[in-house]
Every structure is written in structure tokens, then in C-alpha cells.
Design an enzyme around this catalytic site. Structure first.
Site, PDB file in Angstrom:
ATOM      1  N   HIS A  31      -7.433   2.658   3.702  1.00  0.00           N
ATOM      2  CA  HIS A  31      -6.917   3.684   5.150  1.00  0.00           C
ATOM      3  C   HIS A  31      -8.021   3.883   5.782  1.00  0.00           C
ATOM      4  O   HIS A  31      -8.295   4.143   6.907  1.00  0.00           O
ATOM      5  CB  HIS A  31      -6.434   4.996   4.568  1.00  0.00           C
ATOM      6  CG  HIS A  31      -4.908   4.979   4.430  1.00  0.00           C
ATOM      7  ND1 HIS A  31      -4.372   4.526   3.309  1.00  0.00           N
ATOM      8  CD2 HIS A  31      -3.800   5.567   5.141  1.00  0.00           C
ATOM      9  CE1 HIS A  31      -3.186   4.836   3.397  1.00  0.00           C
ATOM     10  NE2 HIS A  31      -2.581   5.048   4.298  1.00  0.00           N
ATOM     11  N   ASP A  55       0.960  -1.102  -0.040  1.00  0.00           N
ATOM     12  CA  ASP A  55      -0.028   0.094  -0.105  1.00  0.00           C
ATOM     13  C   ASP A  55       0.693   1.198  -0.020  1.00  0.00           C
ATOM     14  O   ASP A  55       2.055   1.161   0.241  1.00  0.00           O
ATOM     15  CB  ASP A  55      -0.612  -0.188   1.282  1.00  0.00           C
ATOM     16  CG  ASP A  55      -1.856   1.243   1.420  1.00  0.00           C
ATOM     17  OD1 ASP A  55      -2.241   1.511   0.306  1.00  0.00           O
ATOM     18  OD2 ASP A  55      -1.983   1.709   2.479  1.00  0.00           O
ATOM     19  N   SER A  56       0.140   2.348  -0.244  1.00  0.00           N
ATOM     20  CA  SER A  56       1.006   3.642  -0.156  1.00  0.00           C
ATOM     21  C   SER A  56       1.416   3.958   1.178  1.00  0.00           C
ATOM     22  O   SER A  56       2.291   4.826   1.500  1.00  0.00           O
ATOM     23  CB  SER A  56       0.182   4.652  -0.656  1.00  0.00           C
ATOM     24  OG  SER A  56      -1.031   4.797   0.044  1.00  0.00           O
ATOM     25  N   GLU A 103      -1.993   8.279   8.667  1.00  0.00           N
ATOM     26  CA  GLU A 103      -0.528   8.019   8.601  1.00  0.00           C
ATOM     27  C   GLU A 103       0.366   8.580  10.083  1.00  0.00           C
ATOM     28  O   GLU A 103       1.175   7.917  10.413  1.00  0.00           O
ATOM     29  CB  GLU A 103       0.249   8.580   7.251  1.00  0.00           C
ATOM     30  CG  GLU A 103      -0.308   7.861   6.036  1.00  0.00           C
ATOM     31  CD  GLU A 103       0.502   6.612   5.850  1.00  0.00           C
ATOM     32  OE1 GLU A 103       1.614   6.216   6.147  1.00  0.00           O
ATOM     33  OE2 GLU A 103      -0.460   5.511   5.428  1.00  0.00           O
ATOM     34  N   CYS A 112     -11.182   3.214   0.186  1.00  0.00           N
ATOM     35  CA  CYS A 112      -9.690   3.611   0.286  1.00  0.00           C
ATOM     36  C   CYS A 112      -9.391   2.440   1.440  1.00  0.00           C
ATOM     37  O   CYS A 112     -10.025   2.409   2.621  1.00  0.00           O
ATOM     38  CB  CYS A 112      -9.445   5.003   0.608  1.00  0.00           C
ATOM     39  SG  CYS A 112      -7.884   5.227   1.266  1.00  0.00           S
ATOM     40  N   CYS A 137      -4.540  -1.435  -1.910  1.00  0.00           N
ATOM     41  CA  CYS A 137      -4.622  -0.019  -2.215  1.00  0.00           C
ATOM     42  C   CYS A 137      -5.682   0.121  -3.480  1.00  0.00           C
ATOM     43  O   CYS A 137      -5.387  -0.275  -4.573  1.00  0.00           O
ATOM     44  CB  CYS A 137      -3.242   0.664  -2.565  1.00  0.00           C
ATOM     45  SG  CYS A 137      -3.105   2.305  -3.096  1.00  0.00           S
TER      46      CYS A 137
HETATM   47  N1  DGL Z   1      -4.707   3.291   0.744  1.00  0.00           N
HETATM   48  C1  DGL Z   1      -5.117   3.602  -0.587  1.00  0.00           C
HETATM   49  C2  DGL Z   1      -6.162   3.476  -1.300  1.00  0.00           C
HETATM   50  O1  DGL Z   1      -7.020   2.373  -1.034  1.00  0.00           O
HETATM   51  C3  DGL Z   1      -4.134   4.814  -1.067  1.00  0.00           C
HETATM   52  C4  DGL Z   1      -4.528   6.231  -0.488  1.00  0.00           C
HETATM   53  C5  DGL Z   1      -3.689   7.309  -0.869  1.00  0.00           C
HETATM   54  O2  DGL Z   1      -2.484   6.998  -0.488  1.00  0.00           O
HETATM   55  O3  DGL Z   1      -3.683   8.358  -1.255  1.00  0.00           O
HETATM   56  O4  DGL Z   1      -6.649   4.143  -2.046  1.00  0.00           O
END
Ligand code: DGL
Length: 268
Positions: A183, A8-9, A149, A181, A71
Site C-alpha cells: 500500500h 492483496d488484502s 483503502e 507494505c 502483500c
Molecule cells: N498490502 C499489505 C502488505 O503489503 C497489507 C497491509 C494490510 O492489510 O495490513 O503488507
């Protein structure tokens, strides 16, 4: 037993790793967080595609036998190219708008996701296949990923920003909210505080891990030969912090696993 890469990011994909350790505990995992570059959601499609491909190639070179792109943004921008270049199963995650369209009672569905995901062809192609009586209230969540984060998922600052984003979704009378997302499952508590208990929250992590399980079974890798698994956390920013965040955010008891953490090196 397989070595599975989860990418993931940043820390969002921990919501998928949590579910993977629950459903498929007896595998080894590498969790790769590109936190130095988070958020991905406001970057260009080309940048996201190139970076995601480089990181998945890195996971393959580490010996991963399957990769979960945990992600939505990277999946939307890069999964076709990654699948074309790697000879191992690559499982992606996308906003659960299809299950939402099947579960909604009143047809009004909120979708909270990154700008890149909502703009992507992959998302819009999927949206075009859904019943026309469903109304989707799409909302980008700019600023939420950096707060998560920074370990501030439950802060007043996050609650205020989230309240602004959820207002149009609530005003439209949505009975369902898609967490588009990885997150955002970490905002569940804050979302419940703002929208109450009756709204149906859709998070696809269970379905994603079921898909991973099927792919592993096809590869005959589902044989469990050990009592506990190992998880290696790799970060492009701060490996110790990533391990701490994993302890804080995940509901699984990580102490039951062999844990290791290190910095990402050799990938630019
Ligand atoms: N967790 C991510 C997603 O599902 C990335 C969010 C991001 O880095 O902007 O899109």
C-alpha cells in the site's frame, strides 16, 4: 500468454499490478482484493495464513497459472504453506531490506511495514543475514492502510499520521526508506513532502514482476499472442469501488485493457 492472479488484502497490490501491466502487458490478470478484511497487518498469524491460502486456492480454481501474493504481510505468514499446497508458481513480496543494505551510503535504513510483517520469522530471518554495520529503524504503520483503502492517501489526516511514523526514521538520519507494505508506494507523494527528495525509497515491485516473468518463461507461457490484456477486478467488499480505485491509483492507462469487475463469492 497466461492468466495471472494478483492478491492483496486490499488495494495495495495495485502497485504490483501496475508494474506487471508495464513489464508483462500481454497476459490476462485477475486482481483480488480482500478489502472487507483489510487491514491484515494487525490480525493473527493463523488467521492471515488460513485466509491467504483460501484466496490463493480460489485464484487457482479460477484458472490462474501463476499467483503473485502482492502483500508483504500475507507473504510473510503464508507463502510456504501456499507453495506447498498449490502446483503453480507462487511469487511473494517482502520488504526490500536487502537492496536497501546494498544501496545505503550511511548504513541507516528506515523500514515502514505492518506489525505482522515486522514480527514475522520470515522478515527477522532475512534481517539476520544482513551486514551488521547496517542499522534498521523499524516502524509499524498502523492506520495507514485504512486511510489508503478509503481513498485518502493524499489527505491531511494521512500526512499527520505518516509524519508521526517517519519522525524516528528521520531523526536517526536514515538515507534510505524501505516501503515494506504494497500500500505504501501510494504514499510516495506524502513521504516526499515530509522527507524531501534525497531519501532513497525502496519498493520491490519491479523485482517482483521480474521474478514473475522468469517463472512464466520457465513454464513457456511467455509467448505473447494478443495485443491487449484483460484485467478482472474481484473484491470481497465493493467491486465498483475497487475498479474506481484502480483507475485513481494506478499510473498505467487501464483503458487499453478489457476490464471487468465482480464481487468475490464462495470463499469464507
Ligand atoms: N498490502 C499489505 C502488505 O503489503 C497489507 C497491509 C494490510 O492489510 O495490513 O503488507
Amino acid at each position: 500468454m497466461a492468466l495471472i492472479g494478483v492478491f492483496d488484502s486490499g488495494v495495495g497490490g495495485l502497485s504490483i499490478l501496475d508494474e506487471a501491466l508495464r513489464q508483462l502487458p500481454k497476459n490476462n490478470y485477475i486482481y483480488l482484493a480482500d478489502s472487507i478484511n483489510a487491514p491484515y497487518g494487525e490480525k493473527s498469524s493463523d488467521w492471515i495464513a488460513a485466509r491467504s491460502l483460501a484466496l490463493c486456492k480460489y485464484l487457482a480454481s479460477e484458472g490462474c497459472e501463476a499467483i503473485v501474493i502482492a502483500c508483504n504481510t500475507a507473504t510473510a505468514e503464508a507463502i510456504h504453506q501456499i507453495r506447498a499446497e498449490l502446483a503453480i508458481p507462487v511469487i511473494g513480496v517482502e520488504p526490500g531490506i536487502k537492496p536497501a543494505s546494498m544501496q545505503t551510503q550511511n548504513g541507516i535504513i528506515g523500514v515502514l511495514a505492518t506489525e505482522a510483517t515486522l514480527k514475522s520469522d520470515k522478515f527477522n530471518d532475512l534481517l539476520a543475514t544482513l551486514p551488521s554495520h547496517c542499522q534498521f529503524i523499524k516502524q509499524t504503520g498502523a492506520g495507514l492502510v485504512p486511510l489508503i483503502e478509503a481513498g485518502k492517501a493524499d489527505s491531511e489526516e494521512t500526512l499527520d499520521l505518516l509524519a508521526k511514523y517517519l519522525e524516528p526514521i528521520q531523526d536517526a538520519g536514515s538515507d534510505t526508506l524501505v516501503l515494506g507494505c504494497t500500500h505504501y508506494p501510494f504514499l510516495r507523494k506524502a513521504i516526499r513532502k515530509l522527507l524531501g527528495d534525497s531519501i532513497n525509497l525502496i519498493d520491490t515491485s519491479e523485482a517482483v514482476v521480474r521474478q514473475l516473468s522468469k517463472q512464466l518463461a520457465l513454464k513457456n507461457n511467455a509467448v505473447e499472442i494478443k495485443d491487449a490484456s484483460s484485467v478482472t477486478f474481484i473484491s470481497s467488499k465493493d467491486a465498483g469501488m475497487l475498479l474506481q480505485m484502480a483507475h485513481d491509483l494506478m499510473s498505467i492507462n487501464l483503458k487499453l485493457h478489457d476490464l471487468d469487475s465482480r464481487m468475490l463469492s464462495g470463499v469464507r
